[in-house]
Design an enzyme around this catalytic site. Structure first.
Site, PDB file in Angstrom:
ATOM      1  N   SER A 183       0.836  -1.196   0.000  1.00  0.00           N
ATOM      2  CA  SER A 183       0.000   0.000   0.000  1.00  0.00           C
ATOM      3  C   SER A 183       0.879   1.258   0.000  1.00  0.00           C
ATOM      4  CB  SER A 183      -0.908  -0.025   1.245  1.00  0.00           C
ATOM      5  OG  SER A 183      -1.505   1.217   1.478  1.00  0.00           O
ATOM      6  N   LYS A 187       2.091   3.832  -3.651  1.00  0.00           N
ATOM      7  CA  LYS A 187       1.904   5.292  -3.756  1.00  0.00           C
ATOM      8  C   LYS A 187       3.244   5.997  -3.987  1.00  0.00           C
ATOM      9  CE  LYS A 187      -0.489   5.095   0.069  1.00  0.00           C
ATOM     10  NZ  LYS A 187      -1.524   4.729   0.997  1.00  0.00           N
TER      11      LYS A 187
HETATM   12  N1  URA Z   1      -0.492   3.597   5.399  1.00  0.00           N
HETATM   13  C1  URA Z   1      -0.850   3.250   4.150  1.00  0.00           C
HETATM   14  O1  URA Z   1      -0.798   4.062   3.240  1.00  0.00           O
HETATM   15  N2  URA Z   1      -1.271   1.983   3.929  1.00  0.00           N
HETATM   16  C2  URA Z   1      -1.351   1.043   4.903  1.00  0.00           C
HETATM   17  O2  URA Z   1      -1.714  -0.082   4.636  1.00  0.00           O
HETATM   18  C3  URA Z   1      -0.959   1.429   6.199  1.00  0.00           C
HETATM   19  C4  URA Z   1      -0.525   2.718   6.426  1.00  0.00           C
END
Ligand code: URA
Length: 435
Positions: A183, A187
């Site tokens: 996750s 990003k």
């Molecule tokens: N921050 C995120 O962006 N994703 C997660 O799964 C946990 C914390």
């Protein structure tokens, strides 16, 4: 291919192929795979885990599910920094102008507060007029012009993660190493930087409470960044008590400004210099830790980091004068001390509880759409290992409503353990993970 078969494969302990993960992420992003099937898959992954190649495939597919920012027209090596989140963590506010003042191009994507943890964008909005809602073009132009820009996550950046995170949040499937790592890194990879410096928090105020889990997460994320061709390094740092003394949006901005004026709390300065050193070296601006640290200390001493913060605030619509007059930032109407009920040493602070105190005062969101109060929060006077006498302030609380003040105060006192045994201070930096 059928989602049903993939769920069954994972449920029975099988490893998903790259093609299967691509099918699943594409289908989910465009709405062809429904939430209930994806929820079942997340739970299967939660229990069965993912191997290295599955985690890499999941990260890459989520990163590619929307726009991949192209920062190639920004000159120099772009270095991003990401914290896994904590209490009083205003690092980006001080650190990004510091490294930008040294010529490291900062093109950063930041987020808002989540649960008991604060977010850089909310904090920056303490500057009247400031906005992170800038276009990609303005973002790139600004980095080329003044060396620093921060924007919010757009709807088009890693949309698969956005959908998946919302689902995990309500299906008890957040705290899985592969899911967290993919996750965060999806990003970061989509945001386009050449190098990534991660601040992985550990302790009661962090997402990962145990040190071994934080190191495992750090290793996983460094591996993902490295495999994707980005120079990646992680610093594992303490979050068993708040960072610095200030918790709350405008209060943290003031502490960051104090830091750029050479009056920062020791732990906060140490973290900024440690992370900053890796950023400066990754950008090729220094060839040793010693050299980078000296450069970072100098940009505080000569005022260039503070001036860079003012330029940055102005470029994004804010009032640059607030950097030089922080007393004009949002102010709470009620200021009250929280008094120690006994003599002794502070043994422990339940850190996430302090974050919740700020949330109760209005400094964070109770629901997705809550409006936050930028002026409220706490300034700690005592941290772990400090001696305290009965009647001395443990903290000063900033509020705008008396019922919220009382609720936060009661919670605050329960978060502190004070007794007569002297306590050794713990190191802030727990370790470094690199490729
Ligand atoms: N921050 C995120 O962006 N994703 C997660 O799964 C946990 C914390």
């Amino acid at each position: 291919m059928r989602m049903y078969d993939l769920i069954m494969k994972k449920r029975n302990g099988g490893a998903l192929t790259e093609e299967e993960i691509r099918y699943m992420i594409n289908g989910f992003t465009i709405g062809e795979i429904p939430d209930y099937q994806m929820s079942a898959m997340m739970m299967a992954i939660y229990f069965q885990g993912m191997n290295e190649s599955e985690t890499l495939a999941l990260t890459m597919e989520m990163a590619k599910s929307g726009d991949m920012l192209d920062l190639s027209d920004i000159k120099g090596i772009k270095v991003d920094k990401h914290s896994t989140g904590g209490v009083g963590d205003k690092t980006s506010l001080a650190l990004t102008p510091m490294v930008a003042a040294l010529g490291v191009p900062v093109a950063k994507m930041s987020g808002r507060g989540l649960g008991h943890t604060g977010g850089t964008i909310d904090k920056l909005e303490s500057f009247a007029g400031f906005s992170t809602g800038i276009s990609e073009r303005q973002f790139r132009d600004q980095v080329n012009r003044i060396g620093i820009a921060i924007m919010g996550q757009t709807a088009d950046l890693a949309p698969a993660d956005k959908k998946l995170y919302a689902l995990r949040d309500v299906t008890a499937t957040v705290d899985n190493m592969s899911l967290i790592a993919s996750s965060i890194m999806s990003k970061k990879l989509a945001a386009g930087a050449d190098a990534i410096v991660l601040d992985v928090k550990t302790g009661s105020g962090a997402f990962m409470k145990k040190e071994e889990d934080s190191f495992a997460l750090a290793r996983e994320m460094v591996k993902l960044g490295t495999n994707a061709g980005r120079k990646t390094i992680a610093v594992v740092s303490d979050m068993d008590q708040p960072l610095g003394y200030a918790i709350g949006n405008a209060l943290e901005v003031k502490e960051a400004i104090d830091t750029l004026n050479g009056r920062g709390p020791t732990d906060f300065v140490e973290l900024c210099i440690t992370l900053g050193s890796y950023m400066v070296q990754a950008a090729g601006k220094a060839s040793s830790d010693e050299e980078a640290r000296a450069m970072l200390a100098k940009c505080i001493d000569d005022g260039s980091a503070l001036a860079k913060l003012a330029d940055f605030i102005e470029a994004q619509g804010g009032d640059r004068e607030l950097v030089y007059h922080p007393e004009r930032l949002p102010q709470a109407s009620i200021v009250e001390e929280i008094i120690s009920p006994c003599d002794g040493y502070v043994q422990k602070i339940v850190c996430d509880e302090i974050g919740i105190c700020s949330l109760i005062l209005g400094g964070g969101r109770e629901t997705k759409d809550s409006k936050i109060d930028l002026s409220v929060g706490l300034i700690l006077h005592k941290k772990v290992g400090d001696a305290v006498k009965t009647g001395e302030p443990l903290a000063v609380i900033y509020a705008n409503e008396y019922d919220k003040l009382e609720a936060a105060k009661a919670r605050f006192l329960k978060a502190y353990t004070i007794n007569s045994a002297a306590v050794a201070k713990k190191p802030l930096i727990k370790g470094i993970v690199n490729a």
